[in-house]
Design an enzyme around this catalytic site. Structure first.
Site, PDB file in Angstrom:
ATOM      1  N   LEU A 502     -13.353  12.823  34.781  1.00  0.00           N
ATOM      2  CA  LEU A 502     -12.296  14.416  35.167  1.00  0.00           C
ATOM      3  C   LEU A 502     -12.826  15.642  34.237  1.00  0.00           C
ATOM      4  O   LEU A 502     -12.567  16.738  35.179  1.00  0.00           O
ATOM      5  CB  LEU A 502     -11.022  13.907  34.001  1.00  0.00           C
ATOM      6  CG  LEU A 502     -10.162  12.713  34.654  1.00  0.00           C
ATOM      7  CD1 LEU A 502      -9.419  12.463  34.204  1.00  0.00           C
ATOM      8  CD2 LEU A 502      -9.979  12.369  36.581  1.00  0.00           C
ATOM      9  N   GLY A 503     -13.662  15.112  33.628  1.00  0.00           N
ATOM     10  CA  GLY A 503     -14.535  17.107  32.804  1.00  0.00           C
ATOM     11  C   GLY A 503     -14.924  16.174  31.452  1.00  0.00           C
ATOM     12  O   GLY A 503     -14.233  15.170  30.883  1.00  0.00           O
ATOM     13  N   ALA A 504     -14.942  17.257  31.383  1.00  0.00           N
ATOM     14  CA  ALA A 504     -16.059  16.804  29.442  1.00  0.00           C
ATOM     15  C   ALA A 504     -16.267  18.324  29.012  1.00  0.00           C
ATOM     16  O   ALA A 504     -16.125  19.331  29.037  1.00  0.00           O
ATOM     17  CB  ALA A 504     -17.993  16.995  30.234  1.00  0.00           C
ATOM     18  N   PHE A 507     -15.589  17.195  23.041  1.00  0.00           N
ATOM     19  CA  PHE A 507     -15.980  16.235  22.162  1.00  0.00           C
ATOM     20  C   PHE A 507     -16.688  15.083  22.431  1.00  0.00           C
ATOM     21  O   PHE A 507     -16.363  14.311  22.121  1.00  0.00           O
ATOM     22  CB  PHE A 507     -14.283  16.167  21.176  1.00  0.00           C
ATOM     23  CG  PHE A 507     -14.705  16.995  20.534  1.00  0.00           C
ATOM     24  CD1 PHE A 507     -14.709  17.117  19.095  1.00  0.00           C
ATOM     25  CD2 PHE A 507     -13.003  17.846  20.948  1.00  0.00           C
ATOM     26  CE1 PHE A 507     -14.561  17.849  18.120  1.00  0.00           C
ATOM     27  CE2 PHE A 507     -12.280  18.658  19.944  1.00  0.00           C
ATOM     28  CZ  PHE A 507     -13.501  19.034  18.501  1.00  0.00           C
ATOM     29  N   GLY A 508     -16.250  14.697  23.908  1.00  0.00           N
ATOM     30  CA  GLY A 508     -16.605  13.687  25.141  1.00  0.00           C
ATOM     31  C   GLY A 508     -16.446  14.088  26.311  1.00  0.00           C
ATOM     32  O   GLY A 508     -15.235  14.729  26.505  1.00  0.00           O
ATOM     33  N   VAL A 510     -14.668  12.871  29.568  1.00  0.00           N
ATOM     34  CA  VAL A 510     -13.443  12.302  30.400  1.00  0.00           C
ATOM     35  C   VAL A 510     -13.279  11.642  31.263  1.00  0.00           C
ATOM     36  O   VAL A 510     -13.755  11.873  32.486  1.00  0.00           O
ATOM     37  CB  VAL A 510     -11.980  13.658  30.041  1.00  0.00           C
ATOM     38  CG1 VAL A 510     -10.387  12.918  30.212  1.00  0.00           C
ATOM     39  CG2 VAL A 510     -11.901  13.898  28.277  1.00  0.00           C
ATOM     40  N   LYS A 524     -11.017   9.181  27.104  1.00  0.00           N
ATOM     41  CA  LYS A 524     -12.148  10.452  26.084  1.00  0.00           C
ATOM     42  C   LYS A 524     -12.863   9.376  25.425  1.00  0.00           C
ATOM     43  O   LYS A 524     -13.045   8.789  24.765  1.00  0.00           O
ATOM     44  CB  LYS A 524     -11.318  11.345  25.579  1.00  0.00           C
ATOM     45  CG  LYS A 524     -12.367  12.245  24.542  1.00  0.00           C
ATOM     46  CD  LYS A 524     -11.877  13.275  24.388  1.00  0.00           C
ATOM     47  CE  LYS A 524     -12.308  14.629  24.721  1.00  0.00           C
ATOM     48  NZ  LYS A 524     -11.995  15.736  25.090  1.00  0.00           N
ATOM     49  N   ASP A 622      -9.370  24.865  18.471  1.00  0.00           N
ATOM     50  CA  ASP A 622     -10.519  24.559  20.095  1.00  0.00           C
ATOM     51  C   ASP A 622      -8.967  25.449  21.588  1.00  0.00           C
ATOM     52  O   ASP A 622      -8.656  24.177  21.978  1.00  0.00           O
ATOM     53  CB  ASP A 622     -11.153  23.440  20.634  1.00  0.00           C
ATOM     54  CG  ASP A 622     -12.482  24.003  20.871  1.00  0.00           C
ATOM     55  OD1 ASP A 622     -12.688  25.248  21.544  1.00  0.00           O
ATOM     56  OD2 ASP A 622     -12.291  22.822  21.417  1.00  0.00           O
TER      57      ASP A 622
END
Ligand SMILES: *[C@@H]1O[C@H](CO)[C@@H](O)[C@H](O)[C@H]1NC(C)=O
Ligand SMILES: *[C@@H]1O[C@H](CO)[C@@H](O)[C@H](O)[C@H]1NC(C)=O
Ligand SMILES: *[C@@H]1O[C@H](CO)[C@@H](O)[C@H](O)[C@H]1NC(C)=O
Ligand SMILES: *[C@@H]1O[C@H](CO)[C@@H](O)[C@H](O)[C@H]1NC(C)=O
Ligand SMILES: *[C@@H]1O[C@H](CO)[C@@H](O)[C@H](O)[C@H]1NC(C)=O
Ligand SMILES: *[C@@H]1O[C@H](CO)[C@@H](O)[C@H](O)[C@H]1NC(C)=O
Ligand SMILES: *[C@@H]1O[C@H](CO)[C@@H](O)[C@H](O)[C@H]1NC(C)=O
Ligand SMILES: *[C@@H]1O[C@H](CO)[C@@H](O)[C@H](O)[C@H]1NC(C)=O
Length: 676
Positions: A502-504, A507-508, A510, A524, A622
């Site tokens: 789904l995305g990055a 922290f890691g 997803v 995640k 963040d």
């Protein structure tokens, strides 16, 4: 008119010469008493048009000699190849066609050192000949008594008739044709790893009477039988019916695969045109006992399960692996090494007592507690099957495409392989490459740890609670309403092997997943988190006890070995950045003003709650459009909070304003119309 007598004689003489040469061409017979010597490799028995020749070839720089029928130097039959020694002899060897009709290969001068023989003494054999088809035949006056086509080693030539009782052998591997017409490959005469049945709709379900397998010279492999009118085609070589003067042949290689090769006359080289087992790692025992087969970019390579094993032969990965410490030598400290995406090839006949219908953890545990079990595989392919392996021969296969998880019993502690599948067969160049990868990975991890530590220190230096956290939150650890704990394998399954990204984030990465109850979630996979189990659980407890309409809800977590994962509710409309930083062309995604206002307000509410109104305040650190998610009705929800540790709100609440950067994009675009 009568011709003059002086012209009759030359005509008769010419006829005689022609007939004489013709008869030599047809028979080219070898008479009993002939002998070939390994010391004289130029001496051969040739077929009439010299396509094939029978003589000695050497391998290993003259270390071993073989009596072989060759085509341009390519062996297609080797005397004694199926025997224990593989037909090897030395430079003193000779191939003798004896007066009694026996053909034998003798090592040295002693007639007792017989390496191989045709056992045709006393059958009236009177001549031998190598035909242009490549068949070497021993005949008596009327019929063929013995031939290489009837006694194949590892190769079948065009016009060779391979019937039910014949077998091709190469090392421990064998190929045979069953009376049902099935073609099979076996390891050590016990494990069937390839079986091809005939297409019953072609054979009309008739049972075959005496099937035979043949390769046509144009490259079509078929099964023939008197009871079916047309042969059943098994395979076309990829170059079938192409080129001219090409020899094609079927060979069982010593890697356990059955292949069709083609070789142009005079080239002396062979090209693979078909292979029975397309995935070489599916060949049982290819990497030896306890060896794991996998692929580098192109080739199958052999490695060991972990550093708890040593290769049997460091120069030849195919010889397999052995434990550094035997299980029997470490009573009580045996543990299970986990191999994801790996299976131990388990084909029938597997004892019924070694197959279970249980899940992955039970499969692992069953093996750990069973004294006779050394490894287990959960197929995880929907069958629910778990195989236990007893100590005999274990053949492993690793591939990212495999769903199965395997476990191997080792003496603890488990020492993982340094980088994913660094094959022991790899050369020095790739060894260097592997080292660079290791150094980069370690460097990155250290960098992340230092960064993490720096952040921790920055936010916590003035906190009186620092150091006293465990006492304060210990109670929360297993508090009611705590998030669900998932096993890594459950999440692995839910995300179909971490397939749909789904995305990055910082922290890691997803991934999208679907839980057993059909709930769609975002998983995640945290990276560079080197925290202890307990600390991680405390943070998870804090995050999950923070509930607000404008915060993304944490559903569960996983903390297993080195894996740290968080499971969040799934936000259908993704993150805000995809709406803000979009062009007019994709304008279906632009938000209207009303909607932008509600997103900004929702975000502010979420942050306010996090920073000021919540019991255990969490400074986000963040805030950016990527971390503001929109649900199906465009409610803004803040995500990724709590990952940058807990801090004292009084000192740091204003610092975060700096990172609200990017949100102004909400007001800077001429929006269009979605968000009801
Ligand atoms: C052949 O015989 C020689 C002695 O004559 C022996 O040293 C050698 O090992 C033998 N080779 C094979 C392959 O049997
Ligand atoms: C040739 O061999 C066949 C089969 O072994 C036998 O039946 C036949 O009698 C033999 N012929 C001669 C002439 O020896
Ligand atoms: C030799 O004979 C074989 C079989 O008859 C034939 O296929 C091949 O083309 C011949 N080769 C030459 C060079 O004549
Ligand atoms: C192969 O040999 C079998 C048995 O000897 C025979 O019945 C069959 O007709 C042969 N097939 C071919 C294609 O020559
Ligand atoms: C092959 O099978 C035989 C018995 O059938 C057994 O003794 C031998 O150990 C097996 N070979 C291997 C490498 O497992
Ligand atoms: C032949 O192969 C088919 C599958 O291809 C299998 O169902 C059948 O049992 C096999 N027959 C024998 C005798 O092995
Ligand atoms: C068997 O042959 C029929 C007819 O030629 C074909 O339609 C079918 O797909 C074949 N089946 C298999 C499993 O190859
Ligand atoms: C893969 O392995 C083979 C055999 O070990 C080696 O020759 C080849 O260079 C390797 N290829 C890559 C891309 O690493």
């Amino acid at each position: 008119m009568k011709p003059p007598p002086s012209t009759v004689f030359p005509v008769l003489f010419c006829l005689f010469i022609i007939v004489f040469f013709f008869s030599i061409l047809i028979s080219a017979d070898i008479s009993p008493g002939s002998t070939l010597y390994a010391a004289n490799p130029n001496q051969t028995w040739n077929s009439p048009n010299t396509t094939f020749s029978f003589g000695f070839i050497s391998s290993g720089g003259g270390a071993a000699f073989f009596a072989a029928i060759t085509y341009n130097g390519i062996p297609v039959w080797i005397a004694g190849a199926s025997d224990l020694g593989g037909g090897a002899s030395d430079s003193s060897a000779s191939l003798q066609f004896l007066a009694d009709g026996n053909l034998r290969l003798v090592n040295g001068s002693s007639s007792t050192a017989v390496v191989w023989q045709s056992n045709t003494a006393g059958h009236g054999v009177s001549s031998a000949a190598l035909h242009d088809s490549g068949n070497f035949v021993l005949r008596n006056a009327t019929v063929s008594v013995w031939s290489t086509f009837d006694n194949p080693t590892d190769t079948i030539l065009p016009s060779q008739n391979f019937t039910v009782n014949k077998v091709l052998r190469s090392g421990l591997y064998s190929f045979s044709l069953l009376s049902s017409g099935n073609l099979t490959l076996q390891w050590n005469n016990t494990i069937l790893y390839w079986n091809l049945g005939l297409n019953l709709s072609i054979t009309n379900n008739v049972s075959l009477t005496s099937p035979s397998l043949g390769l046509q010279s144009i490259g079509i492999l078929s099964v023939f039988d008197p009871s079916i009118s047309n042969p059943v085609i098994i395979a076309y070589s990829s170059d079938y019916a192409e080129g001219s003067d090409i020899l094609r042949f079927l060979r069982l290689e010593n890697d356990g695969n059955l292949r069709i090769y083609s070789s142009a006359r005079g080239s002396g080289t062979i090209t693979e045109r078909w292979a029975a087992v397309s995935d070489q790692c599916q060949v049982f025992g290819y990497c030896g006992n306890m060896g794991i087969c996998s692929y580098n970019q192109s080739n199958p390579i052999c490695g060991c399960p972990s550093l708890n094993f040593d290769p049997v032969d460091p120069n030849d990965g195919r010889k397999g692996c052995k434990r550094k410490v035997e299980i029997a030598d470490c009573p009580g400290s045996a543990t299970m090494l986990e191999l994801d995406h790996a299976m131990f090839l388990t084909y029938a006949p597997e004892l019924a007592s070694q197959v279970f219908f249980v899940g992955i953890s039970a499969c692992r545990l069953n093996c750990l507690v069973s004294g006779s079990c050394i490894a287990s595989t959960s197929l995880a392919d929907g069958t629910g099957l778990c195989y236990l392996k007893v100590p005999n021969f274990v053949s492993g296969y690793h591939s990212p495409a495999l769903p199965s998880t395997s476990y191997v019993k080792v003496c603890g502690p488990v020492i993982e392989n340094p980088t994913p599948s660094v094959g022991i067969a790899e050369g020095k160049g790739s060894g260097l490459h592997a080292w660079i990868v290791v150094i980069v990975v370690i460097g990155t991890i250290l960098g992340l740890v230092v960064l993490e530590g720096g952040l921790w220190w920055w936010f916590c230096r003035n906190s009186p609670k620092f150091g006293g956290l465990s006492a304060q939150y210990a109670l929360l650890e297993y508090a009611s309403g705590a998030p669900v704990q998932f096993s890594y394998n459950e999440l692995h399954r839910a995300t179909k092997g971490f397939k749909e990204k789904l995305g990055a984030g910082g922290f890691g990465t997803v991934y999208r997943g679907v839980l057993a109850n059909r709930a769609v979630v975002a998983v995640k996979q945290l990276e560079g988190i080197e925290q202890g189990e307990k600390q991680f659980r405390m943070e998870v407890a804090t995050i999950s006890s923070t509930h607000h309409l404008n915060l993304v809800r944490l559903i569960g977590f996983c903390s297993e070995g080195r894996h740290r994962l968080l499971v969040y509710e799934f936000m259908k409309n993704g993150s805000l950045d995809s709406f803000l930083f979009t062009t007019e062309e994709q304008s279906g995604k632009l938000l209207n003003w009303e909607c932008r206002f509600s997103v900004a307000l929702g975000t502010a509410k979420g942050i306010t709650y996090l920073h000021e109104e919540c019991r255990d305040c969490i400074v986000h650190c963040d805030i950016k459009p990527e971390n503001i998610l929109l649900d199906d009705i465009y409610n803004a929800k803040v995500s990724d909070f709590g990952l940058a540790k807990l801090v004292n709100p009084k000192d740091h609440r204003y610092r975060t304003l700096a990172s609200v950067r990017g949100l102004e994009g909400i007001w800077h675009q001429n929006g269009l119309q979605i968000c009801q």
